[in-house]
Design a protein around this motif. Structure first.
Motif, PDB file in Angstrom:
ATOM      1  N   ASP A 272       0.835  -1.212   0.000  1.00 22.31           N
ATOM      2  CA  ASP A 272       0.000   0.000   0.000  1.00 22.31           C
ATOM      3  C   ASP A 272       0.867   1.258   0.000  1.00 22.31           C
ATOM      4  O   ASP A 272       0.558   2.237  -0.701  1.00 22.31           O
ATOM      5  CB  ASP A 272      -0.924   0.010   1.221  1.00 22.31           C
ATOM      6  N   ARG A 273       1.948   1.244   0.779  1.00 17.90           N
ATOM      7  CA  ARG A 273       2.838   2.416   0.805  1.00 17.90           C
ATOM      8  C   ARG A 273       3.526   2.602  -0.541  1.00 17.90           C
ATOM      9  O   ARG A 273       3.722   3.736  -0.998  1.00 17.90           O
ATOM     10  CB  ARG A 273       3.881   2.256   1.929  1.00 17.90           C
ATOM     11  N   LEU A 274       3.890   1.494  -1.181  1.00 19.72           N
ATOM     12  CA  LEU A 274       4.477   1.579  -2.524  1.00 19.72           C
ATOM     13  C   LEU A 274       3.462   2.163  -3.507  1.00 19.72           C
ATOM     14  O   LEU A 274       3.804   3.012  -4.342  1.00 19.72           O
ATOM     15  CB  LEU A 274       4.922   0.187  -2.989  1.00 19.72           C
ATOM     16  N   ALA A 275       2.211   1.720  -3.396  1.00 20.35           N
ATOM     17  CA  ALA A 275       1.165   2.213  -4.293  1.00 20.35           C
ATOM     18  C   ALA A 275       0.941   3.709  -4.092  1.00 20.35           C
ATOM     19  O   ALA A 275       0.755   4.461  -5.065  1.00 20.35           O
ATOM     20  CB  ALA A 275      -0.128   1.440  -4.053  1.00 20.35           C
ATOM     21  N   ASP A 276       0.976   4.153  -2.847  1.00 15.20           N
ATOM     22  CA  ASP A 276       0.803   5.576  -2.561  1.00 15.20           C
ATOM     23  C   ASP A 276       1.930   6.406  -3.172  1.00 15.20           C
ATOM     24  O   ASP A 276       1.732   7.573  -3.537  1.00 15.20           O
ATOM     25  CB  ASP A 276       0.753   5.817  -1.053  1.00 15.20           C
ATOM     26  N   ALA A 277       3.120   5.789  -3.291  1.00 13.36           N
ATOM     27  CA  ALA A 277       4.269   6.494  -3.861  1.00 13.36           C
ATOM     28  C   ALA A 277       4.331   6.355  -5.380  1.00 13.36           C
ATOM     29  O   ALA A 277       5.222   6.931  -6.016  1.00 13.36           O
ATOM     30  CB  ALA A 277       5.561   5.966  -3.232  1.00 13.36           C
TER      31      ALA A 277
END
Length: 434
Positions: A272-277
């Motif tokens: 999820d953090r990768l997707a947000d970035a």
């Protein structure tokens, strides 16, 4: 009448009309045979996928690409030809022809390194080789793969390429051993091969490397040679000769490392953090999970046909027991006149249906196991010889038991209608029946 007496009586009554009962059992057998075989197919392939994920290791590594709103390439499902984007690069030989992704740059690698939960980042360098050759022998088209740290190469002979060595080493796929002129896997170890790449100036450069191992081909490793870091550097530098440094430092994807002890929830949170970035991450298990989804879908479709066959067979059970009830009307009346309750009459005929279901399912399961084992053995030595460790059709005792119980339940339900008719029969009218 005791339960044991009911079971014994039901078993004996089942074969009063042998031909009719055998035909009903045959119909059930077909459904149970198919259901067992397809269940074994799913079990065997999914077990192989699980073994592959376990064998290659690197459970703490995730492949990352830059998320793009456009699918790219002509013929996309929701568009037409994609608009040209100079930031996109080829996804490499592992993807479909013409597929591109948004390139990762050194700035992207720095961004990934700063995301919470990422321990290390390494760019994946794509190498497009022209051919592989031994001496002056025949040239063969070859893919150049690669393993990130922590992954292991399933070997048929020799050792894994040493990433810490300055020598140019590789593991050769088993399918290349004989064509390149080696007598067997062991004979290839220690020999020198030449790999050619074409640089940006359209000049073909040849790099020599030593075979240190022969790799088995699996779902994860494919059929490409596996180089060590030194050989990867040499091929990548040769391929990018003539390209400005800024253009050379563009990568289709990168590998990130996270905590090996991370839970599924923590891995999901990292995605999820990768997707947000603006990035998309997937583990080896995720990538091979696509195979599992396809296989499960096929197995479910085949199982649906088997269940349809069983439902059709259930009508045979209904017909068989209805005929039996009609033929034994006076007998039913006599049993009730002697004190047998409606519940026991119902149980007697329901048990007859269950016995028919058990016989059909048990015979179907046993023959399916025999057939599946024979088919797996034949394919393992022939068509599937390049996938060592794959048992195409495997059987689990629990699954077999569930299938038999399921068929018996269907048979029991099919028998409830004629059993209810027998239970409701009036003893006086039944004794008068001609």
């Amino acid at each position: 009448m005791k339960i044991s007496d009911l079971v014994g009586s039901a078993t004996a009554n089942t074969f009063r009309s042998k031909t009719r009962t055998l035909l009903t059992i045959l119909a059930i057998f077909i459904g149970a045979f198919t259901l067992t075989l397809t269940s074994g197919l799913g079990t065997g392939i999914n077990a192989y996928i699980d073994d592959t994920v376990t064998a290659i290791g690197a459970s703490d590594v995730m492949a990352v690409v830059k998320t793009s709103e456009q699918d790219g390439g002509f013929g996309a499902a929701d568009a037409g030809p994609a608009e040209y984007d100079p930031a996109r690069v080829s996804s490499g030989q592992d993807g479909p022809p013409g597929q591109t992704v948004v390139a990762l740059t050194p700035a992207d690698l720095d961004t990934l390194a700063g995301i919470d939960g990422v321990l290390d980042v390494q760019a994946t360098r794509s190498i497009s080789a022209d051919y592989i050759q031994v001496g002056g022998g025949t040239r063969y088209v070859v893919n150049v793969g690669g393993l990130v740290a922590g992954q292991r190469t399933p070997l048929a002979a020799g050792a894994e390429p040493d990433s810490s060595s300055s020598q140019l080493q590789l593991a050769l796929p088993t399918s290349y051993v004989e064509p390149l002129g080696f007598t067997d896997d062991a004979a290839a170890v220690g020999q020198t091969v030449s790999i050619a790449v074409t640089d940006a100036q359209r000049t073909q450069q040849v790099i020599e490397a030593t075979i240190v191992g022969v790799a088995e081909e699996t779902l994860a490793t494919g059929n490409g040679v596996v180089p060590n870091d030194a050989l990867t550097d040499a091929l990548f530098d040769a391929q990018n000769t003539g390209i400005p440094a800024a253009e050379a430092q563009r990568y289709a994807q990168a590998s990130i490392w996270f905590d090996p002890a991370a839970t599924d929830e923590q891995i999901s949170a990292l995605k999820d953090r990768l997707a947000d970035a603006g990035y998309t991450g997937s583990t080896v298990a995720d990538q091979l999970g696509a195979f599992r989804t396809v296989i499960d879908g096929i197995v479910w479709v085949l199982n649906a046909f088997a269940v349809i066959a069983l439902l059709a067979a259930s009508f045979g059970i209904v017909n068989t027991l209805f005929m039996s009830v009609q033929e034994r009307t006076r007998e039913i009346g006599l049993m009730k006149a002697m004190g047998m309750g409606s519940g026991k009459v119902f149980g007697l005929f329901s048990l007859e249906a269950t016995v028919i279901g058990f016989l059909g399912s048990a015979i179907g399961a046993v023959l399916a196991i025999a057939a599946g084992t024979a088919i797996s053995s034949a394919l393992a030595g022939g068509f599937l010889a390049d996938l060592p460790g794959l048992t195409l059709i495997a059987f689990e005792p629990v699954s077999i038991a569930v299938i038999i119980l399921l068929v018996m339940a269907i048979a029991f339900l099919a028998g409830t209608l004629p059993a209810s008719r027998a239970a409701r029969a009036d003893p006086v009218d039944s004794l008068r029946y001609e």
